[in-house]
Design an enzyme around this catalytic site. Sequence first.
Site, PDB file in Angstrom:
ATOM      1  N   LYS A 188       4.501  16.066 -30.600  1.00 30.85           N
ATOM      2  CA  LYS A 188       3.698  16.447 -29.429  1.00 30.85           C
ATOM      3  C   LYS A 188       3.532  15.231 -28.535  1.00 30.85           C
ATOM      4  CE  LYS A 188      -0.708  18.543 -28.033  1.00 30.85           C
ATOM      5  NZ  LYS A 188      -0.064  19.472 -27.065  1.00 30.85           N
ATOM      6  N   HIS A 206      -1.927  17.706 -34.448  1.00 29.40           N
ATOM      7  CA  HIS A 206      -0.709  18.407 -34.057  1.00 29.40           C
ATOM      8  C   HIS A 206       0.503  17.727 -34.689  1.00 29.40           C
ATOM      9  CE1 HIS A 206      -3.385  20.043 -30.924  1.00 29.40           C
ATOM     10  NE2 HIS A 206      -2.523  21.040 -30.858  1.00 29.40           N
TER      11      HIS A 206
END
Length: 260
Positions: free
Chosen positions: A148, A144
């Site tokens: 995040k 990600h």
Amino acid sequence: MKKIRIGLCGARGRMCQALARIVRCGRDFEIAFGVDRRTDTANEFFPVFSSFDNVPQADVLIDFSSPSLTSLALDYATEARLPIVVATTGQTADNVQKIHDASRRIPVFFDSNTSFGNCLLLKLAKVAAEFLDEGFDVEIVEAHHRIKSDAPSGTALHLAQVVQEAKRNTYGKEYTLSQGHSSRRLERQIGIHSLRGGTVVGRHEIHFLGDDERLEIAHEVENKSVFAHGALKAAKLLLTSPAGLYDMNDFSKRSLVTRE
């Protein structure tokens, strides 16, 4: 046709902003209000509040925020008897319990990933876990963007849970989770590896590694609008659902794959 009024929890976040752009260009929804810790920047087409006190009326709540705001959204939705879509990851054990408690009174959708492809990824992982014997090791890799906040992702943990349950039901043995170790891998262990960097929206891979062969199943999201479309579909279907706890697997059977 009357539009469905949405309350957005985490309105200043990137996910809610992506959802707002879709709503603005569509015909079925309108945003009644947003709630966020940050209210300093005026939004040009819906008001944003710092709490749920005195917010305008809505038909359904969608939560892409943080666990602390999710807790407040659940309190408000339960009191106002509003359906709620909870798509915030990294939930605490207390919040998960609160989600289950709320679902006894209102319709609650709770899933860490609202993409259609991910729903199929989970099904394929279950089939593979049941089909492949204990000679295949299982490793999960997720990637990600750099900002995040939680790792591993909720989807990676969900994948691991699916494999654990499939293996236990098929072979009667429990698989454990590992997130980094300094010794050789153990039998019946599911490794989870998290990558964080750049602007990666989201990629999940599950590897079944046997002797002289391996199977890889992967799913990648290229734009956050994928999650927004799934959340909007879930919100619409909650309006015709009784009180209970739902996820993508429940709604995949009810025309969820038709986009707005």
